[in-house]
Design an enzyme around this catalytic site. Structure first.
Site, PDB file in Angstrom:
ATOM      1  CG  ASP A   1     -17.306  10.623  -6.615  1.00 31.12           C
ATOM      2  OD1 ASP A   1     -17.802  11.341  -7.510  1.00 31.12           O
ATOM      3  OD2 ASP A   1     -16.113  10.688  -6.304  1.00 31.12           O
TER       4      ASP A   1
ATOM      5  CG  ASP B   1     -13.710   3.928  -4.077  1.00 31.73           C
ATOM      6  OD1 ASP B   1     -13.177   5.011  -4.380  1.00 31.73           O
ATOM      7  OD2 ASP B   1     -14.453   3.809  -3.078  1.00 31.73           O
TER       8      ASP B   1
ATOM      9  CB  CYS C   1       3.021  -9.974 -10.184  1.00 29.96           C
ATOM     10  SG  CYS C   1       1.783  -8.985 -11.039  1.00 29.96           S
TER      11      CYS C   1
ATOM     12  CB  CYS D   1       0.749  -7.397 -14.062  1.00 33.13           C
ATOM     13  SG  CYS D   1       2.287  -6.545 -13.652  1.00 33.13           S
TER      14      CYS D   1
ATOM     15  CB  CYS E   1       5.558  -8.646 -13.205  1.00 32.84           C
ATOM     16  SG  CYS E   1       5.301  -7.554 -11.769  1.00 32.84           S
TER      17      CYS E   1
ATOM     18  CG  HIS F   1       2.851  -4.276 -10.179  1.00 24.18           C
ATOM     19  ND1 HIS F   1       2.935  -5.650 -10.216  1.00 24.18           N
ATOM     20  CD2 HIS F   1       2.940  -3.923  -8.867  1.00 24.18           C
ATOM     21  CE1 HIS F   1       3.077  -6.111  -8.986  1.00 24.18           C
ATOM     22  NE2 HIS F   1       3.085  -5.082  -8.159  1.00 24.18           N
TER      23      HIS F   1
END
Length: 374
Positions: A93, A267, A305, A307, A310, A336
């Site tokens: 940015d 974002d 999930c 991930c 999890c 997560h």
């Protein structure tokens, strides 16, 4: 004009766009959610783990990296990619949003912004040229133009003056942008909640003929319905053959709304920020791990999930980590939350390809507990 960044539109489903953005550090599948790595790190995450979850681009923060460790040091290290061990795309940015959020600590003039550091109170000055100089040293694939993000609410005369200055600053940013083969410059549309000012800003920004364009000044405190109403106009004002970036949105509902209105990139710091407060985004809504009901809950955070968190840890353990003040809590919940959004965007891309985006949105909202917007 040859460019470091090229956009390819693959498929449309309504206004939702499925595409690719080619950068010097790899191709990004869009629409995409970009994790934020403010000071050269996605908070509580190793770059390797951010990569494993499928993130193809992250953000770096010009203001923070300028103040600490300094852009010249990052240049000496070989640029931000090398410094932080991230070999995929980086967007930086401009520093504008952070500077303007300093409130009383800054003074805006036509030349740029004088401000005091939030770290030690030292005085600094960032102009459009300085912002590009810093971002050039950081070596990001995509640099953002220096702009003023008008607050909400703000009266029309202030927003108009601010928007006109942002356009003049953009011309100066373009003039200062030198390495066009390796770094792309995106312009930012402003104009607050005033649709005619948005149209005027879009025309001035698009006339600069840049590799990509962003919509700034939304999701700054305005009610959701106003944001969606303004967004409804905005994306259509930007070219079809360039990436469209809606800055600062990251809750699942805002991501769906963005995509539905033709946005390619989003974002937000929210996934890692809420993680540090014991909150998780799951298939069935937001979950507060601090709740006593999870003390003996040995099931995963989100049964749907896949991930790392999890697959390996229970709600009871995550609650114990948070209650014990362990850093592990932030690490596992951040992993997560980011994975959830990256995966959701992957599912959105698939739904666009199969021309069932609105159907997928409806399914997601019903399960998550969101009300559908008309």
């Amino acid at each position: 004009m040859s460019s470091a960044v090229l956009y390819k539109l693959i498929k449309k489903d309504g206004r939702a766009r499925r595409g690719e953005i080619k950068t010097p550090h790899g191709t990004i599948q869009t629409p995409v959610f970009m994790p934020v790595g403010t000071a050269g790190a996605v908070k509580a995450m190793k770059p390797e783990d951010v990569k494993k979850m499928g993130a193809e681009i992250i953000l770096g923060n010009t203001y923070h990296l300028y103040l600490r460790p300094g852009h010249e040091l990052v240049r000496e290290a070989g640029g931000l990619h090398k410094f932080m061990n991230w070999d995929r795309a980086i967007l930086t940015d401009s520093g504008g949003f952070q500077v303007f959020s300093l409130g009383q600590l800054r003074k805006i003039t036509e030349e740029g912004v004088e401000f005091r550091s939030h770290i030690d109170g030292s005085k600094h000055f960032i102009s459009p040229e300085k912002s590009i100089e810093i971002q050039t040293a950081l070596g990001s694939d995509i640099m953002m133009a220096f702009d003023e993000c008008a607050p909400y609410p703000a009266d029309r005369s202030y927003v108009e003056e601010s928007m006109q200055m942002t356009a003049r600053w953009l011309a100066r940013c373009k003039e200062a942008w030198k390495d066009r083969e390796n770094q792309a410059l995106f312009g930012i549309m402003q104009g607050g909640m005033y649709k005619d000012l948005r149209r005027e800003s879009a025309k001035m920004t698009v006339d600069m003929d840049l590799p990509g364009y962003a919509i700034g000044g939304l999701s700054v405190g305005e009610p959701k319905e106003i944001m969606i109403d303004v967004l409804d106009d905005c994306a259509e004002l930007l070219p079809e053959d360039k990436p469209r970036y809606l800055m600062g949105v990251g809750t699942p509902d805002y991501l769906f709304e963005a995509v539905e209105h033709g946005i390619d990139m989003c974002d937000c710091v929210e996934p890692t920020r809420i993680a540090r407060h014991g909150m998780a985004t799951t298939s069935h809504g937001r979950l507060n791990i601090k709740n006593a009901k999870f003390e003996r809950d040995f099931g995963p955070l989100d049964p749907e999930c896949d991930c790392y968190t999890c697959r390996h840890y229970s709600r009871a353990y995550l609650r114990h980590m948070f209650k014990s003040g362990e850093i592990m809590s932030s690490m596992l919940l951040s992993e997560h939350n980011l994975h959830f959004l990256v995966k959701t965007m992957e599912n959105i891309r698939k739904a666009i390809e199969e021309e069932r985006f609105l159907e997928y949105k409806k399914e997601f909202y019903e399960k998550y507990g969101y009300e559908q917007t008309e």
